[in-house]
Design an enzyme around this catalytic site. Structure first.
Site, PDB file in Angstrom:
ATOM      1  CB  CYS A  75       2.064  -1.174  16.215  1.00 28.05           C
ATOM      2  SG  CYS A  75       3.361  -2.118  16.876  1.00 28.05           S
ATOM      3  CD  GLU A  76       5.183   3.546  21.615  1.00 25.95           C
ATOM      4  OE1 GLU A  76       4.901   4.227  21.121  1.00 25.95           O
ATOM      5  OE2 GLU A  76       4.962   3.145  22.741  1.00 25.95           O
ATOM      6  CG  HIS A  77       5.386  -2.269  21.153  1.00 26.76           C
ATOM      7  ND1 HIS A  77       4.145  -2.564  21.564  1.00 26.76           N
ATOM      8  CD2 HIS A  77       5.900  -1.358  21.830  1.00 26.76           C
ATOM      9  CE1 HIS A  77       4.039  -1.821  22.821  1.00 26.76           C
ATOM     10  NE2 HIS A  77       5.031  -1.487  22.933  1.00 26.76           N
ATOM     11  CG  HIS A  78       5.987  -5.198  16.277  1.00 22.88           C
ATOM     12  ND1 HIS A  78       5.092  -5.290  16.971  1.00 22.88           N
ATOM     13  CD2 HIS A  78       6.803  -6.419  16.495  1.00 22.88           C
ATOM     14  CE1 HIS A  78       5.219  -6.042  17.910  1.00 22.88           C
ATOM     15  NE2 HIS A  78       6.288  -6.844  17.612  1.00 22.88           N
ATOM     16  CD  GLN A 116      -6.858  -0.446  19.671  1.00 21.83           C
ATOM     17  OE1 GLN A 116      -6.371  -1.173  18.809  1.00 21.83           O
ATOM     18  NE2 GLN A 116      -8.096  -0.306  20.044  1.00 21.83           N
ATOM     19  CG  HIS A 144      -3.052  -3.859  16.789  1.00 14.26           C
ATOM     20  ND1 HIS A 144      -2.224  -3.223  17.556  1.00 14.26           N
ATOM     21  CD2 HIS A 144      -4.212  -3.585  16.990  1.00 14.26           C
ATOM     22  CE1 HIS A 144      -2.856  -2.188  18.081  1.00 14.26           C
ATOM     23  NE2 HIS A 144      -4.124  -2.570  17.933  1.00 14.26           N
ATOM     24  CB  CYS A 146       2.670  -6.316  15.124  1.00 12.95           C
ATOM     25  SG  CYS A 146       1.546  -5.370  16.464  1.00 12.95           S
TER      26      CYS A 146
HETATM   27 ZN    ZN Z   1       2.949  -4.097  17.353  1.00  6.75          ZN
END
Ligand code: ZN
Length: 189
Positions: A75-78, A116, A144, A146
Site C-alpha cells: 500500500c503506497e499510503h502506509h 488496489q 490490507h 494498514c
Molecule cells: Zn494503507
C-alpha cells in the site's frame, strides 16, 4: 535500486524510535529490509507490457479465465502489505496469451507501491492494449495490513475491486457469464 540508501534509512528509523541499531538482533535488520524491498518492489524495474508481446494466433473464441492468482503488493499510503488474489479474464479476438504471462503481469503491477483500485485498472488496461481482446475483466480481492494491524483494525475485511472493459462492459450477458465464472455457480472453490 539503491540498497545502501534503504539501509541508511532503516537505520535512521530504528534510531528515531529509540532503538539501538547496533545491538545484536538489529545489526543486520537494515540489510534484510533493503533486500526485501528490492524483492517487493521488483515490478518498478519491469515493463509489464513486455509480457504481452508473445501472443498466439488461435481460433478459440470463449472466455479465458485465470482465477485465484495470489499476489503481494504494498500500500503506497502506509508501505504495508496488501495480500490477495486476482482473477483475470478476457474474450479473445483471434489471439491468446500464455497463462503464465497473465500471472507475471499481475506481479509486475503488484510489486511496487500501489493502491488496489489502480492495480485492478492497470491489469485490465494492459490486457486490452497489448492483446486487443474483445473484452477483459480483472477482479481483485485483498486484505490490507494498514486496515487490519493499525488504524481501524478490522481483521478479516477484504477489499474487492473490478475493472470491466470492452464487451463485458457493453453486453450484460457477456458480463454475467464472466462474473459467474469468477464468482458464481461455475466456481469450484
Ligand atoms: Zn494503507
Amino acid at each position: 535500486m539503491d540498497l545502501p540508501r534503504i539501509e541508511r534509512a532503516v537505520r535512521d528509523i530504528l534510531i528515531a524510535i529509540g532503538e539501538d541499531p547496533d545491538r545484536e538482533g538489529l545489526r543486520k535488520t537494515p540489510n534484510r529490509i533493503a533486500r526485501s524491498y528490492a524483492e517487493r518492489m521488483a515490478g518498478l524495474r519491469i515493463d509489464p507490457r513486455a509480457y504481452l508481446r508473445t501472443v498466439f494466433k488461435e481460433g478459440y473464441n470463449q472466455v479465458v479465465l485465470l482465477r485465484n492468482i495470489p499476489f503481494h503488493s504494498m500500500c503506497e499510503h502506509h508501505l504495508l502489505p496488501i495480500t490477495g488474489h486476482a482473477h483475470v479474464a478476457y474474450l479473445p479476438d483471434g489471439k491468446v496469451l500464455g497463462l503464465s504471462k497473465i500471472a507475471r503481469l499481475v506481479d509486475a503491477y503488484a510489486l511496487r507501491p500501489q493502491i488496489q483500485e489502480r492495480l485492478t485498472d492497470q491489469i485490465a488496461d494492459a490486457l486490452m492494449d497489448g492483446l486487443q481482446p474483445l473484452g477483459a475483466v480483472c477482479v481483485v480481492e485483498a486484505a490490507h495490513d494498514c486496515m487490519t494491524i493499525r488504524g481501524i483494525k478490522k481483521t478479516g475485511s477484504m477489499m474487492v475491486t473490478s475493472a470491466i472493459r470492452g464487451i463485458f462492459q457493453t453486453d450484460p450477458a457477456s458480463r454475467s457469464e464472466v462474473l459467474a465464472l469468477i464468482y458464481g455457480t461455475a466456481r469450484l472453490t
